[in-house]
Every structure is written in C-alpha cells, then in structure tokens.
Scaffold this motif. Structure first.
Motif, PDB file in Angstrom:
ATOM      1  N   TYR A   1      -6.813  26.834 -55.836  1.00  0.00           N
ATOM      2  CA  TYR A   1      -5.767  25.969 -56.565  1.00  0.00           C
ATOM      3  C   TYR A   1      -4.762  25.108 -55.533  1.00  0.00           C
ATOM      4  O   TYR A   1      -4.546  24.243 -55.879  1.00  0.00           O
ATOM      5  N   ARG A   2      -4.627  25.827 -54.519  1.00  0.00           N
ATOM      6  CA  ARG A   2      -3.591  25.313 -53.632  1.00  0.00           C
ATOM      7  C   ARG A   2      -4.571  23.937 -53.009  1.00  0.00           C
ATOM      8  O   ARG A   2      -3.818  22.879 -52.609  1.00  0.00           O
ATOM      9  N   ARG A   3      -5.678  24.089 -52.776  1.00  0.00           N
ATOM     10  CA  ARG A   3      -6.406  22.779 -52.243  1.00  0.00           C
ATOM     11  C   ARG A   3      -6.636  21.877 -53.349  1.00  0.00           C
ATOM     12  O   ARG A   3      -6.527  20.653 -52.981  1.00  0.00           O
ATOM     13  N   ILE A   4      -6.741  22.206 -54.579  1.00  0.00           N
ATOM     14  CA  ILE A   4      -6.723  21.200 -55.491  1.00  0.00           C
ATOM     15  C   ILE A   4      -5.478  20.338 -55.734  1.00  0.00           C
ATOM     16  O   ILE A   4      -5.332  19.388 -55.758  1.00  0.00           O
TER      17      ILE A   4
ATOM     18  N   VAL B   1     -10.561  10.021 -59.764  1.00  0.00           N
ATOM     19  CA  VAL B   1     -10.081  11.177 -60.464  1.00  0.00           C
ATOM     20  C   VAL B   1      -9.229  11.976 -59.874  1.00  0.00           C
ATOM     21  O   VAL B   1      -9.292  12.130 -58.887  1.00  0.00           O
ATOM     22  N   ARG B   2      -8.035  12.342 -61.048  1.00  0.00           N
ATOM     23  CA  ARG B   2      -7.247  13.413 -60.538  1.00  0.00           C
ATOM     24  C   ARG B   2      -7.753  14.626 -61.185  1.00  0.00           C
ATOM     25  O   ARG B   2      -7.862  14.756 -62.328  1.00  0.00           O
ATOM     26  N   TYR B   3      -7.703  15.706 -60.469  1.00  0.00           N
ATOM     27  CA  TYR B   3      -8.471  16.784 -60.699  1.00  0.00           C
ATOM     28  C   TYR B   3      -7.649  18.027 -61.624  1.00  0.00           C
ATOM     29  O   TYR B   3      -6.554  17.847 -61.237  1.00  0.00           O
ATOM     30  N   HIS B   4      -8.281  18.577 -62.593  1.00  0.00           N
ATOM     31  CA  HIS B   4      -7.715  19.449 -63.301  1.00  0.00           C
ATOM     32  C   HIS B   4      -7.590  20.887 -62.257  1.00  0.00           C
ATOM     33  O   HIS B   4      -7.806  20.793 -61.243  1.00  0.00           O
ATOM     34  N   ASP B   5      -6.886  21.876 -63.011  1.00  0.00           N
ATOM     35  CA  ASP B   5      -6.912  23.131 -62.655  1.00  0.00           C
ATOM     36  C   ASP B   5      -8.340  23.878 -62.684  1.00  0.00           C
ATOM     37  O   ASP B   5      -8.474  24.567 -63.847  1.00  0.00           O
ATOM     38  N   HIS B   6      -9.023  23.815 -61.679  1.00  0.00           N
ATOM     39  CA  HIS B   6     -10.578  24.494 -62.013  1.00  0.00           C
ATOM     40  C   HIS B   6     -10.353  25.812 -62.182  1.00  0.00           C
ATOM     41  O   HIS B   6     -11.604  26.348 -62.777  1.00  0.00           O
ATOM     42  N   THR B   7      -9.468  26.381 -61.518  1.00  0.00           N
ATOM     43  CA  THR B   7      -9.505  27.979 -61.871  1.00  0.00           C
ATOM     44  C   THR B   7      -9.347  28.329 -63.188  1.00  0.00           C
ATOM     45  O   THR B   7      -9.504  29.590 -63.465  1.00  0.00           O
ATOM     46  N   ARG B   8      -9.008  27.390 -64.084  1.00  0.00           N
ATOM     47  CA  ARG B   8      -8.838  27.679 -65.601  1.00  0.00           C
ATOM     48  C   ARG B   8     -10.161  27.876 -66.207  1.00  0.00           C
ATOM     49  O   ARG B   8     -10.266  28.152 -67.511  1.00  0.00           O
ATOM     50  N   VAL B   9     -11.005  27.133 -65.627  1.00  0.00           N
ATOM     51  CA  VAL B   9     -12.339  26.905 -66.273  1.00  0.00           C
ATOM     52  C   VAL B   9     -13.624  27.866 -65.606  1.00  0.00           C
ATOM     53  O   VAL B   9     -14.345  28.556 -66.106  1.00  0.00           O
ATOM     54  N   PHE B  10     -13.390  27.676 -64.266  1.00  0.00           N
ATOM     55  CA  PHE B  10     -14.261  28.661 -63.326  1.00  0.00           C
ATOM     56  C   PHE B  10     -13.430  29.895 -62.878  1.00  0.00           C
ATOM     57  O   PHE B  10     -12.725  29.792 -62.071  1.00  0.00           O
ATOM     58  N   ARG B  11     -14.066  31.112 -63.523  1.00  0.00           N
ATOM     59  CA  ARG B  11     -13.426  32.379 -63.056  1.00  0.00           C
ATOM     60  C   ARG B  11     -13.780  32.726 -61.879  1.00  0.00           C
ATOM     61  O   ARG B  11     -14.896  32.873 -61.323  1.00  0.00           O
TER      62      ARG B  11
ATOM     63  N   ALA C   1     -16.537  21.757 -73.245  1.00  0.00           N
ATOM     64  CA  ALA C   1     -16.625  20.061 -72.104  1.00  0.00           C
ATOM     65  C   ALA C   1     -17.266  20.734 -70.742  1.00  0.00           C
ATOM     66  O   ALA C   1     -17.598  19.748 -69.933  1.00  0.00           O
ATOM     67  N   TRP C   2     -17.760  21.808 -70.684  1.00  0.00           N
ATOM     68  CA  TRP C   2     -18.131  22.406 -69.539  1.00  0.00           C
ATOM     69  C   TRP C   2     -19.950  22.903 -69.582  1.00  0.00           C
ATOM     70  O   TRP C   2     -20.076  23.472 -70.572  1.00  0.00           O
ATOM     71  N   SER C   3     -20.719  22.673 -68.496  1.00  0.00           N
ATOM     72  CA  SER C   3     -21.925  23.206 -68.576  1.00  0.00           C
ATOM     73  C   SER C   3     -21.925  24.604 -68.296  1.00  0.00           C
ATOM     74  O   SER C   3     -20.819  24.962 -67.994  1.00  0.00           O
ATOM     75  N   VAL C   4     -23.284  24.975 -68.107  1.00  0.00           N
ATOM     76  CA  VAL C   4     -23.219  26.466 -68.022  1.00  0.00           C
ATOM     77  C   VAL C   4     -22.535  27.075 -66.387  1.00  0.00           C
ATOM     78  O   VAL C   4     -21.998  28.232 -66.492  1.00  0.00           O
ATOM     79  N   ASP C   5     -22.503  26.200 -65.514  1.00  0.00           N
ATOM     80  CA  ASP C   5     -21.883  26.337 -64.273  1.00  0.00           C
ATOM     81  C   ASP C   5     -20.529  26.353 -64.039  1.00  0.00           C
ATOM     82  O   ASP C   5     -19.821  26.810 -63.181  1.00  0.00           O
ATOM     83  N   ARG C   6     -19.753  25.866 -65.278  1.00  0.00           N
ATOM     84  CA  ARG C   6     -18.484  25.626 -65.248  1.00  0.00           C
ATOM     85  C   ARG C   6     -17.807  24.813 -64.291  1.00  0.00           C
ATOM     86  O   ARG C   6     -16.576  24.850 -63.978  1.00  0.00           O
TER      87      ARG C   6
END
Length: 260
Positions: free
Chosen positions: A125-128, A105-115, A162-167
């Motif tokens: 973001y830098r770590r992703i 899996v190559r990961y998405h920018d999770h900061t766009r999903v989880f505020r 596409a995301w559960s309650v916890d994002r």
C-alpha cells in the motif's frame, strides 16, 4: 497506441480463438481508429518502457498514447520512487514533445482486491501511494496534454466482477471499464469518440471454475511465493520501522501503601 505491462497487453480479457483483447482494442473501436499499435509487454516496468518501448513509439508519431505501467515496480525489492519519477517524466516528456496526448493511470488500493498477509499488504500500500505520487507529479507538469484515469474513483472498480481470477488483472468487464474511462477523458480533451464503450460483456472467452482453480494451483500460489521472497527484506524493514516509530506506553502504578 498503448505502452506498458500485462494490463496494456490485455491480460484478463481472453479471446475465444486465443490471445487477449483488453482495453486497447475496446478503446480503438470506440474511437473508430483503423490501427492500434500496442507495445505493451508482460512484466514490463517503468524503466523497460523508457528503454525498450518508447523509442519505437516515437517513430510512429501517435496522436494518443495510453501509458499503463508501474505496478510491477511496486512488487520488486529494488523499488525506487525517484528513479520511477525520472523514467516516467522522460517517457511522458518525450511523447509530449512530439505533440502526443498522453493518458496515464492513477492506481487504486490493490490490497482491497488482492488479499495478502498484513505486513506485505502494508508494504504494498505504501508503495502504491508513492507510485501515485509520481503519476501526480508528472501529470501536473502538463495538465492540458495529459489525462489521468484514477482507478480508485472508477465506479465499480472494487467489485469482484471487475477482476480476473488472479485479482491482479482486470476481467473483461474491468477492461471495458478502463476503456470507457479513457474514452471519457479523450472526449473531454476534444477527441471524437463516436462509439461509446459498452460495459456489457460480449465477444470474450468465458473463464470456467476449473480454469480458475487450475490458475491458482499452477500460477497463483507460486507467484505469491516468489513475491514473498523478493519482498521479504522489505517486510522486515517495515516491521522494524513500525516498532521504532511506535510510541512507548509507560504505565505508572501507585503503591497502595504509600502516603497520598
């Protein structure tokens, strides 16, 4: 076979009778496989997969392994891209030596999903980006034997549904999207995929508004507090680094009484 963390376990796609389904079961059904060995474990990190899950995986001699791990590493203060690369390369190398086709899996920018607060968002973001660099480097060593699902390019991957309650974990629809993406990669690699994955939700347990609120109060806020404490030094270091790198602005004011 599936190796990895809570996403590999299936969190976010609960079953009516309890437990989790997730993309592993959906992918198994798409392949028409009779067995599925899921060694995923909630909270797993890359080193844990190498030390605890890989030995058991090798004894099973699987045809295909999905490796879904790395995000937990980005959320810890001891994040180390070099060690991540060593562990990931060892996992994939050992599986490929046995003739196993590996999906990563190559990961998405999770900061766009989880505020998150801005400093924590920038640090994450830098770590992703660094984690994806590890995935890219390992995948490049054996393109014919490694498939990579890029979540940043997955259609609908940033939609709320596409995301559960916890994002943090995919919803049922999100898990279906993952299963469909992996199935397409396997089909492209020459594996038979007789039963396409439907993106229509069915067979899972509906999560109510009350359950969502309860999760936020009981688990969501405490989790964010723990991660904030763990990453606090990282945030401070990041802010100091930005101030050091930021070019100074020099303002020269002309004396109106001076001669031209």
């Amino acid at each position: 076979m599936t190796l990895g963390d809570s996403t590999a376990v299936g969190l976010g796609d609960p079953l009516p009778g309890g437990g989790w389904r997730g993309f592993p079961m959906l992918l198994r059904d798409a392949l028409g496989a009779s067995t599925l060995l899921n060694l995923g474990c909630t909270g797993a990190r890359m080193s844990w997969v190498r030390d605890d899950q890989l030995p058991e995986a090798l004894t099973a001699s699987p045809d295909v392994v999905v490796l879904s791990v790395g995000m937990n590493d980005t959320l810890r203060s001891d994040f180390d891209p070099e060690q991540l690369h060593d562990d990931c390369a060892a996992i994939v190398g050992a599986l490929r030596a046995e003739g196993t086709y590996v999906l990563m899996v190559r990961y998405h920018d999770h900061t766009r999903v989880f505020r998150l607060p801005a400093p924590l968002r920038r640090a994450l973001y830098r770590r992703i980006v660094a984690l994806n660099g590890v995935i890219d480097a390992v995948a490049a060593t054996d393109p014919a034997g490694i498939g990579v699902l890029d979540l940043d390019l997955l259609p609908g991957g940033y939609e709320r549904s596409a995301w559960s309650v916890d994002r943090l974990h995919p919803s049922e629809r999100g898990h279906r999207m993952l299963a469909a993406g992996f199935a397409e990669l396997l089909s492209d690699a020459g594996f038979a995929v007789p039963y396409p994955v439907s993106l229509e939700c069915a067979g899972g347990r509906e999560v109510t508004a009350v359950q969502r609120t309860a999760w936020l109060v009981v688990k969501g806020v405490p989790w964010l507090a723990r991660r904030g404490r763990d990453l606090g030094p990282v945030i401070v270091q990041s802010l100091v680094g930005e101030l050091v790198r930021r070019p100074a602005t020099v303002v020269i004011r002309r004396d109106p009484t001076a001669d031209c």
